[in-house]
Design an enzyme around this catalytic site. Structure first.
Site, PDB file in Angstrom:
ATOM      1  N   THR B  93       0.863  -1.175   0.000  1.00  0.00           N
ATOM      2  CA  THR B  93       0.000   0.000   0.000  1.00  0.00           C
ATOM      3  C   THR B  93       0.903   1.229   0.000  1.00  0.00           C
ATOM      4  O   THR B  93       1.624   1.464   0.973  1.00  0.00           O
ATOM      5  CB  THR B  93      -0.908   0.017   1.237  1.00  0.00           C
ATOM      6  OG1 THR B  93      -1.816  -1.076   1.146  1.00  0.00           O
ATOM      7  CG2 THR B  93      -1.700   1.316   1.323  1.00  0.00           C
ATOM      8  N   LYS B 168      -8.029   1.885  -2.723  1.00  0.00           N
ATOM      9  CA  LYS B 168      -7.769   1.539  -1.325  1.00  0.00           C
ATOM     10  C   LYS B 168      -7.790   2.777  -0.439  1.00  0.00           C
ATOM     11  O   LYS B 168      -8.403   2.771   0.628  1.00  0.00           O
ATOM     12  CB  LYS B 168      -6.438   0.806  -1.159  1.00  0.00           C
ATOM     13  CG  LYS B 168      -6.214   0.468   0.317  1.00  0.00           C
ATOM     14  CD  LYS B 168      -5.124  -0.513   0.617  1.00  0.00           C
ATOM     15  CE  LYS B 168      -5.104  -0.742   2.141  1.00  0.00           C
ATOM     16  NZ  LYS B 168      -4.029  -1.622   2.576  1.00  0.00           N
ATOM     17  N   LYS B 243      -1.439   5.523   8.502  1.00  0.00           N
ATOM     18  CA  LYS B 243      -0.654   5.465   7.256  1.00  0.00           C
ATOM     19  C   LYS B 243      -1.562   5.688   6.043  1.00  0.00           C
ATOM     20  O   LYS B 243      -1.264   6.494   5.160  1.00  0.00           O
ATOM     21  CB  LYS B 243       0.052   4.105   7.145  1.00  0.00           C
ATOM     22  CG  LYS B 243       0.766   3.900   5.818  1.00  0.00           C
ATOM     23  CD  LYS B 243       1.261   2.462   5.606  1.00  0.00           C
ATOM     24  CE  LYS B 243       1.717   2.293   4.137  1.00  0.00           C
ATOM     25  NZ  LYS B 243       2.078   0.905   3.814  1.00  0.00           N
TER      26      LYS B 243
END
Lengths: 296, 296
Positions: B93, B168, B243
């Site tokens: 990611t 995402k 994050k």
């Protein structure tokens, strides 16, 4: 069948009172606005000369008014004319403190009281499909339920005095912020080159799922019935969302609760309404977040 | 069966590589950390002397690394050792800009590229039930899909280069803010005397419904499987949510998108993590919003 006094025959109150008439109750109504009285009379509500006259022979009183101050003023006027042991149901969406004061005043006057704000809007009021979120004693709830079932399809007892108002503002605070961040995600996706349908397909079955996304999607296409598909005609007007978010902030202040995103959501809807979008559906805030289109 | 190089054998990479071995692939792995290599070897991954050695005979390369700079560094090192026409899948990611640079570098080196970040955490990696959000060409997606199906149960093609990362971060930005406001509502309800169960009962079937409420409820009780019922052990650690929220903010800045609640959610998770809660489940932020308990 009950003898019901209905005080406040506006956009919500008039169709609610009409459904009580349809169910066979005897309904005496009052409103300060002449046009409201005329419209309610057409659906079989007996218009009283005053609010006190409306309640004089009632076993049940329903109030549907704009804000806490109206409810407290009306109840102060009505309670001494209301029969001991009558049931007073306030369906207005108001601040929790005022709702509790109304319960106290009712208790002192010897009536049963219930706060019972609704969701479902004018459509739900006309169709008799409202949700009622109720606060008050078991006895008050038990007596109110069969009457509320003539106006709604879901009648929930949330707890004691004020619990109905608390449930409504907590729910709508979640709703307001969830809608905004869902709009932010669609606006961000657009600028990143990710299609709205692709984001919908991922999030609708993943951890980003919400009622705001899957029932009321703020972009046209994925959910055909959502207001986004009819140019953001409400639906649930942004001005009403702002009212509820402000009630949530009042309540949070009064009990010292920390609601940073609820506060930010209230501010963002205040900006949206101040930009002359109070009559738009609350999901229309996505256009506000997109910014003005650039000149060609 | 494929010859797969797997670069990055950490908490996520190791169980993912193990599932590829179980599916019958020949897997050569590399990591900079000795303990990670030892653990992966125990599940049948052939440990290579270097990342370049791992990829030398591979038809498929999978990278699972912490951040964009690691992916770009690794790809810069690996691509000249990777066969032309090989498929390079980055499951990390990372920020959308770096993901697109990785696609460009791969294209220049004559390999097929796919960004394919996952959701589902360590549990999903071990159980082979991850969701993969994929960005890249139809050809790259078609070749990657049967391999990803050995590690996940839902493989979604979101669009071109970077679309997997975009999906995402958009999803997780919705998730982060929705979780916070849901926590705010429960904390407000408590102080207003409305029970958590009553709020859950109203909102779970109303407009406040979301995955955060009905699948991952941040208070113990209503949803027995949620981390709230095990003292907020993750689940999905707050540090990882932070994050993703920061990646969303980077992306928003780079394209000029307005994400006020996404920004506020990132700041609130930064405060929560700074208060030494980075290892707690992200729904534990409800305790932060409640404030410290008063001295008796």
């Amino acid at each position: 069948m009950s003898k019901i006094a209905f005080i406040g025959l506006g956009n919500m109150g008039a169709p609610m009172a009409a459904n009580l008439v349809k169910a066979g109750h005897s309904v005496a109504g009052f409103d300060l606005v002449d046009a409201a009285k005329t419209a309610a009379a057409a659906s079989g509500v007996a218009i009283a000369a005053s609010a006190r006259e409306a309640v004089a022979s009632a076993d049940t009183v329903v109030t549907m008014l704009p804000a806490g101050r109206h409810v407290l003023t009306a109840h102060a006027e009505l309670l001494s004319a209301t029969a001991k042991g009558a049931l007073v149901i306030d369906c207005s969406t108001i601040d929790v403190d005022s709702a509790r004061k109304a319960h106290e005043a009712g208790g002192a006057a010897g009536v049963l009281t219930l706060d019972a704000p609704v969701s479902g809007g004018v459509g739900g009021a006309s169709g008799g499909t409202l949700t009622f979120m109720c606060g008050g004693s078991d006895e008050a709830f038990a007596r109110a339920k069969p009457i509320l079932e003539n106006m709604g399809k879901r009648i929930v007892h949330c707890g004691g005095a004020g619990a109905g108002q608390a449930a409504k503002i907590c729910n709508n605070m979640i709703l307001g912020a969830t809608m905004i961040v869902t709009c932010e995600a669609f606006a961000l996706a657009e600028k990143l080159g990710l299609s709205a349908q692709a984001l919908f397909d991922v999030s609708s079955t993943a951890s980003g799922q919400s009622w705001s996304l899957t029932t009321y999607c703020p972009v046209p296409g994925p959910v055909p019935a959502s207001p986004a598909n009819r140019d953001y005609k409400p639906g649930f007007a942004a001005a009403l969302m702002l009212k509820d978010l402000r009630l949530a902030q009042e309540a949070a202040s009064s009990v010292g609760a920390l609601t940073p995103l609820g506060a930010e959501a209230a501010q963002l809807y205040a900006l949206y309404v101040a930009a002359d979008h109070g009559g738009d559906d609350f999901s229309g805030i996505i256009n506000f977040l997109r910014g003005a289109p650039k000149e060609p």
